[in-house]
Design a protein around this motif. Structure first.
Motif, short mmCIF file in Angstrom:
data_model
loop_
_atom_site.label_atom_id
_atom_site.label_comp_id
_atom_site.label_asym_id
_atom_site.label_seq_id
_atom_site.Cartn_x
_atom_site.Cartn_y
_atom_site.Cartn_z
N ARG A 50 0.82 -1.21 0.00
CA ARG A 50 0.00 0.00 0.00
C ARG A 50 0.86 1.27 0.00
NH1 ARG A 50 -4.34 1.71 4.66
NH2 ARG A 50 -5.00 3.69 3.75
N ALA A 51 1.78 1.37 0.97
CA ALA A 51 2.55 2.61 1.11
C ALA A 51 3.64 2.74 0.04
CB ALA A 51 3.16 2.70 2.51
N VAL A 52 4.56 1.80 -0.01
CA VAL A 52 5.72 1.94 -0.89
C VAL A 52 5.34 1.74 -2.36
CG1 VAL A 52 8.00 1.01 -1.50
CG2 VAL A 52 7.35 1.27 0.91
N LEU A 53 4.63 0.65 -2.65
CA LEU A 53 4.31 0.31 -4.05
C LEU A 53 3.03 0.97 -4.54
CD1 LEU A 53 5.28 -3.48 -3.96
CD2 LEU A 53 6.70 -1.52 -4.63
N GLU A 54 2.26 1.54 -3.62
CA GLU A 54 1.03 2.27 -3.93
C GLU A 54 0.01 1.42 -4.70
OE1 GLU A 54 3.19 5.67 -5.60
OE2 GLU A 54 2.53 6.84 -3.84
N ARG A 116 6.35 8.81 0.57
CA ARG A 116 5.06 8.16 0.39
C ARG A 116 4.10 8.66 1.46
NH1 ARG A 116 7.80 6.89 -3.29
NH2 ARG A 116 7.94 4.88 -4.35
N ARG A 117 2.83 8.35 1.28
CA ARG A 117 1.82 8.70 2.29
C ARG A 117 1.79 7.62 3.36
NH1 ARG A 117 -3.63 10.10 -0.81
NH2 ARG A 117 -3.77 7.89 -0.41
N ASN A 118 1.77 8.04 4.62
CA ASN A 118 1.62 7.09 5.71
C ASN A 118 0.25 6.41 5.54
OD1 ASN A 118 0.63 6.13 8.35
ND2 ASN A 118 2.54 6.97 9.13
N PRO A 119 0.19 5.08 5.52
CA PRO A 119 -1.08 4.40 5.27
C PRO A 119 -2.12 4.63 6.36
CG PRO A 119 0.65 2.81 5.78
CD PRO A 119 1.31 4.14 5.66
N TRP A 120 -1.70 4.99 7.55
CA TRP A 120 -2.64 5.23 8.66
C TRP A 120 -2.94 6.71 8.84
CZ3 TRP A 120 -4.58 0.90 8.54
CH2 TRP A 120 -3.84 -0.27 8.59
N ALA A 121 -2.07 7.55 8.34
CA ALA A 121 -2.25 9.01 8.46
C ALA A 121 -1.78 9.63 7.15
CB ALA A 121 -1.45 9.54 9.64
N PRO A 122 -2.63 9.58 6.10
CA PRO A 122 -2.21 9.99 4.76
C PRO A 122 -1.68 11.42 4.65
CG PRO A 122 -4.30 8.80 4.67
CD PRO A 122 -3.99 9.03 6.12
N ASP A 123 -2.02 12.28 5.61
CA ASP A 123 -1.51 13.65 5.56
C ASP A 123 -0.05 13.74 6.01
OD1 ASP A 123 -4.01 14.44 4.70
OD2 ASP A 123 -4.67 15.12 6.69
N HIS A 124 0.47 12.66 6.57
CA HIS A 124 1.84 12.66 7.08
C HIS A 124 2.75 11.88 6.13
CE1 HIS A 124 0.70 14.48 10.88
NE2 HIS A 124 -0.35 13.67 10.88
N PRO A 125 3.71 12.55 5.52
CA PRO A 125 4.62 11.84 4.62
C PRO A 125 5.59 10.94 5.38
CG PRO A 125 5.25 14.16 4.81
CD PRO A 125 3.98 13.99 5.60
N GLU A 126 5.98 9.86 4.72
CA GLU A 126 6.98 8.93 5.25
C GLU A 126 7.97 8.65 4.14
OE1 GLU A 126 7.14 7.75 8.26
OE2 GLU A 126 5.13 8.04 9.05
N THR A 127 9.22 8.43 4.49
CA THR A 127 10.16 8.00 3.46
C THR A 127 9.96 6.50 3.22
OG1 THR A 127 11.91 7.43 5.03
CG2 THR A 127 11.90 9.71 4.14
N VAL A 128 10.38 6.06 2.06
CA VAL A 128 10.36 4.62 1.76
C VAL A 128 11.16 3.88 2.82
CG1 VAL A 128 11.14 2.88 0.10
CG2 VAL A 128 9.90 4.91 -0.70
N LEU A 129 12.29 4.46 3.23
CA LEU A 129 13.12 3.83 4.26
C LEU A 129 12.31 3.63 5.55
CD1 LEU A 129 15.86 2.75 5.23
CD2 LEU A 129 16.44 5.11 5.88
N ALA A 130 11.56 4.63 5.97
CA ALA A 130 10.76 4.51 7.19
C ALA A 130 9.70 3.42 7.04
CB ALA A 130 10.11 5.85 7.53
#
Length: 159
Positions: A50-54, A116-130
């Motif tokens: 969901r998050a990394v590969l969208e 990427r978008r955090n899958p639980w909080a889409p307004d908060h960006p996350e790096t792929v590494l995270a």
């Protein structure tokens, strides 16, 4: 993931040596061994697919959501509510582990800094590494729980 993979392989071997049905027994009100594996399928689907590969529909129906999933406004209907055959759980788990290994084998340093978008909080960006770190943290945390519960199940199975 090599070291963790060996520990998981050893845990799976221990589970396979238990009496039939033991993998579906809850220990002290916690998830069964099979449910723990199902949760890791769901965690990989959340953070990799969901998050990394969208991926639009990332979830395998065998996944096990956490208790808060529906309460947080997510639709649990994507998951099978029953107790699937353990062989199906093992197959889904092996497939998701393969996806992670393949992704880690090809990811570049530039990819890791991608946002990427955090899958639980889409307004908060996350790096792929995270996102990838979250998968590995889930693996280690749930391995600890699985080993704890295997110890109890083995003690119960010993006459």
């Amino acid at each position: 993931m090599g070291h963790g993979r060996g520990r998981w392989a050893a845990a799976l071997a221990r589970a396979a040596a238990l009496p039939p049905g033991s993998v579906d027994l809850a220990v002290d009100g916690e998830w069964s061994f099979a449910q723990t594996l199902r949760h890791l399928v769901m965690a990989t689907d959340t953070w990799l697919r969901r998050a990394v590969l969208e991926v639009d529909d990332p979830y395998h129906p065998i996944g096990q959501p956490n208790v808060e999933y529906a309460a947080d406004g997510h639709d649990p209907a994507v998951f099978d509510p029953g107790t699937p055959p353990y062989a199906d759980v093992l197959a889904a788990r092996a497939d998701r582990q393969r996806l992670v290994r393949e992704h880690l084998a090809t990811v570049t340093a530039d990819d890791l800094t991608g946002v990427r978008r955090n899958p639980w909080a889409p307004d908060h960006p996350e790096t792929v590494l995270a996102c990838l770190h979250t998968i590995l943290e889930e693996e280690w945390e749930h391995l600890r729980y699985a080993l704890r519960d295997l110890h109890v199940l083995e003690a119960c199975a010993t006459p």
